[in-house]
Design a protein around this motif. Structure first.
Motif, PDB file in Angstrom:
ATOM      1  N   ALA A 184       0.980  -1.066  -0.134  1.00 24.87           N
ATOM      2  CA  ALA A 184       0.050   0.115  -0.027  1.00 24.87           C
ATOM      3  C   ALA A 184       0.746   1.156   0.055  1.00 24.87           C
ATOM      4  N   ALA A 185       2.127   1.115   0.502  1.00 30.73           N
ATOM      5  CA  ALA A 185       3.103   2.268   0.363  1.00 30.73           C
ATOM      6  C   ALA A 185       3.751   2.156  -0.980  1.00 30.73           C
ATOM      7  N   PHE A 186       4.341   1.201  -1.485  1.00 36.92           N
ATOM      8  CA  PHE A 186       5.223   0.820  -2.269  1.00 36.92           C
ATOM      9  C   PHE A 186       4.578   1.493  -3.702  1.00 36.92           C
ATOM     10  N   PHE A 187       3.493   0.791  -4.087  1.00 39.12           N
ATOM     11  CA  PHE A 187       2.881   1.040  -5.547  1.00 39.12           C
ATOM     12  C   PHE A 187       2.632   2.456  -5.738  1.00 39.12           C
ATOM     13  N   PRO A 188       2.109   3.386  -4.872  1.00 33.84           N
ATOM     14  CA  PRO A 188       1.854   4.689  -5.235  1.00 33.84           C
ATOM     15  C   PRO A 188       3.233   5.303  -5.500  1.00 33.84           C
ATOM     16  N   VAL A 189       4.198   5.034  -4.784  1.00 35.80           N
ATOM     17  CA  VAL A 189       5.410   5.585  -5.127  1.00 35.80           C
ATOM     18  C   VAL A 189       5.974   5.446  -6.558  1.00 35.80           C
ATOM     19  N   LEU A 190       5.946   4.043  -7.135  1.00 37.02           N
ATOM     20  CA  LEU A 190       6.330   3.557  -8.181  1.00 37.02           C
ATOM     21  C   LEU A 190       5.391   4.082  -9.300  1.00 37.02           C
ATOM     22  N   ILE A 191       4.113   4.081  -9.283  1.00 37.49           N
ATOM     23  CA  ILE A 191       3.293   4.584 -10.021  1.00 37.49           C
ATOM     24  C   ILE A 191       3.440   5.995 -10.310  1.00 37.49           C
ATOM     25  N   ASP A 192       3.587   6.800  -9.196  1.00 35.63           N
ATOM     26  CA  ASP A 192       3.858   8.315  -9.241  1.00 35.63           C
ATOM     27  C   ASP A 192       5.313   8.557 -10.145  1.00 35.63           C
ATOM     28  N   PHE A 193       6.145   7.820  -9.756  1.00 36.24           N
ATOM     29  CA  PHE A 193       7.508   7.964 -10.447  1.00 36.24           C
ATOM     30  C   PHE A 193       7.166   7.953 -12.147  1.00 36.24           C
ATOM     31  N   LEU A 194       6.663   6.469 -12.317  1.00 33.02           N
ATOM     32  CA  LEU A 194       6.476   6.304 -13.964  1.00 33.02           C
ATOM     33  C   LEU A 194       5.678   7.549 -14.734  1.00 33.02           C
ATOM     34  N   ALA A 195       4.612   7.747 -13.935  1.00 38.12           N
ATOM     35  CA  ALA A 195       3.932   8.973 -14.420  1.00 38.12           C
ATOM     36  C   ALA A 195       4.493  10.129 -14.663  1.00 38.12           C
ATOM     37  N   ARG A 196       5.201  10.545 -13.664  1.00 41.46           N
ATOM     38  CA  ARG A 196       5.733  11.879 -13.302  1.00 41.46           C
ATOM     39  C   ARG A 196       7.004  12.003 -14.658  1.00 41.46           C
ATOM     40  N   ARG A 197       7.927  11.008 -14.415  1.00 43.29           N
ATOM     41  CA  ARG A 197       9.230  10.978 -15.159  1.00 43.29           C
ATOM     42  C   ARG A 197       9.403  10.310 -16.263  1.00 43.29           C
ATOM     43  N   GLY A 198       8.191   9.541 -16.604  1.00 42.18           N
ATOM     44  CA  GLY A 198       8.192   8.560 -17.835  1.00 42.18           C
ATOM     45  C   GLY A 198       7.343   9.127 -19.051  1.00 42.18           C
ATOM     46  N   GLY A 199       7.063  10.331 -18.797  1.00 39.69           N
ATOM     47  CA  GLY A 199       6.355  11.257 -19.766  1.00 39.69           C
ATOM     48  C   GLY A 199       4.946  11.235 -19.986  1.00 39.69           C
ATOM     49  N   ARG A 200       4.222  10.647 -18.864  1.00 38.44           N
ATOM     50  CA  ARG A 200       2.981  10.765 -18.847  1.00 38.44           C
ATOM     51  C   ARG A 200       2.213  11.747 -18.308  1.00 38.44           C
ATOM     52  N   ALA A 201       2.745  12.410 -17.080  1.00 36.80           N
ATOM     53  CA  ALA A 201       2.007  13.592 -16.401  1.00 36.80           C
ATOM     54  C   ALA A 201       1.623  14.774 -17.500  1.00 36.80           C
TER      55      ALA A 201
END
Length: 297
Positions: A280-297
């Protein structure tokens, strides 16, 4: 949140004369490409913990590295090198037509991901380094510190068995088991994908590359240190680590300081598998990073 699901596609590809089995979940061009730990473990535990990223619209790809799972299992120790595994990763990426990927490497898969990022930087969108290290001699010092918490008599006992080559002795194995429950996975009941991977462990690659157990490094990577070269990795990097991880927060911090664009997250109630220990703590961090830094945000 993680859950076990059947892959949408399972393919066998040929890499340098050997069959490698790959697993793909979801579809599309935004690919999370997973490199699991070990060495010598099937990909079940990392594949089944990260396939849930399909819920965010990613295609998730994993594969059984040579010598593991459903892939071929040759016995030639000359095959067990990080350089050959880097070429295997690239061969899988090209054979599956993955294009640029979000590369996730966990534990040994993180060493492999670092080596791959330095060899094929053009293949990456982002890099996620989970529970890993880039300096094995420094890691050995950290592992010795964790062992010392067992007490001087226990450490002396372990050192005696290591010197005499009697690592199968019950008292030595009991100490390793205690360390594993403190620093590999702190859950009282380990998840089914973890058990499946551990039950099918090929010790050939593991002993050749790493050593006899998680806390003794005698293999061909015992002197491996890529910290001086990590400045060349310019894609955004997320580093994750458990507070109680065998590959400690100090190892994670060394990587962060060496990278030009890195974020670091420590999970306080986890050891080596926060995706299972604190999902519950891990996946929001991973998902947020991929969205912000992976070109989705």
């Amino acid at each position: 949140m993680w859950r076990e699901m059947a892959p949408d596609e399972t393919r066998t590809i040929e890499v340098q004369g050997h069959s490698i089995v790959t697993y793909s979940f979801g579809s599309g061009d935004d690919v999370v490409f997973c490199l699991n730990g070990g060495p010598g473990l099937p990909c079940d535990y990392l594949r089944d913990s990260h396939s849930c990223l399909v819920d965010q619209g990613y295609r998730v790809v994993a594969f059984d590295q040579l010598g593991t799972g459903k892939s071929d299992r040759p016995t030639d120790p000359a095959l067990w090198t990080i350089t050959r595994y880097v070429e295997e990763v690239e061969a899988v990426r090209q054979a599956l037509g993955l294009g640029k990927v979000h590369l996730v490497g966990q534990s040994w898969g993180g060493w492999l991901a670092i080596e791959y990022a330095l060899t094929y930087p053009q293949a990456l969108k982002t890099l996620v380094l989970e529970n890993t290290a880039a300096d094995i001699p420094h890691l050995v010092g950290e592992l010795n510190r964790l062992r010392e918490a067992l007490g001087s008599e226990t450490v002396a006992m372990m050192q005696r068995h290591e010197a005499e080559g009697t690592l199968s002795h019950p008292e030595y194995q009991a100490a390793v088991t205690l360390l594993n429950y403190r620093h590999v996975c702190r859950l009282s009941d380990w998840p089914a994908p973890v058990k499946r991977s551990l039950d099918d462990w090929n010790m050939g690659p593991y002993e050749t590359i790493q050593g006899p157990n998680e806390f003794t490094y005698t293999g061909n990577l015992k002197d491996w240190n890529r910290v001086p070269d990590m400045h060349a990795i310019t894609v955004p990097v997320l580093i994750t680590v458990g507070q109680h991880d065998e590959l400690t927060p100090a190892c994670a911090m060394r990587m962060k300081l060496a990278l030009p664009d890195a974020e670091l997250k420590v999970f306080p109630n986890s050891s080596h598998m926060p995706f299972f220990e604190e999902p519950a703590a891990f996946f929001p961090v991973l998902i947020d990073f991929l969205a912000r830094r992976g070109g989705r945000a």
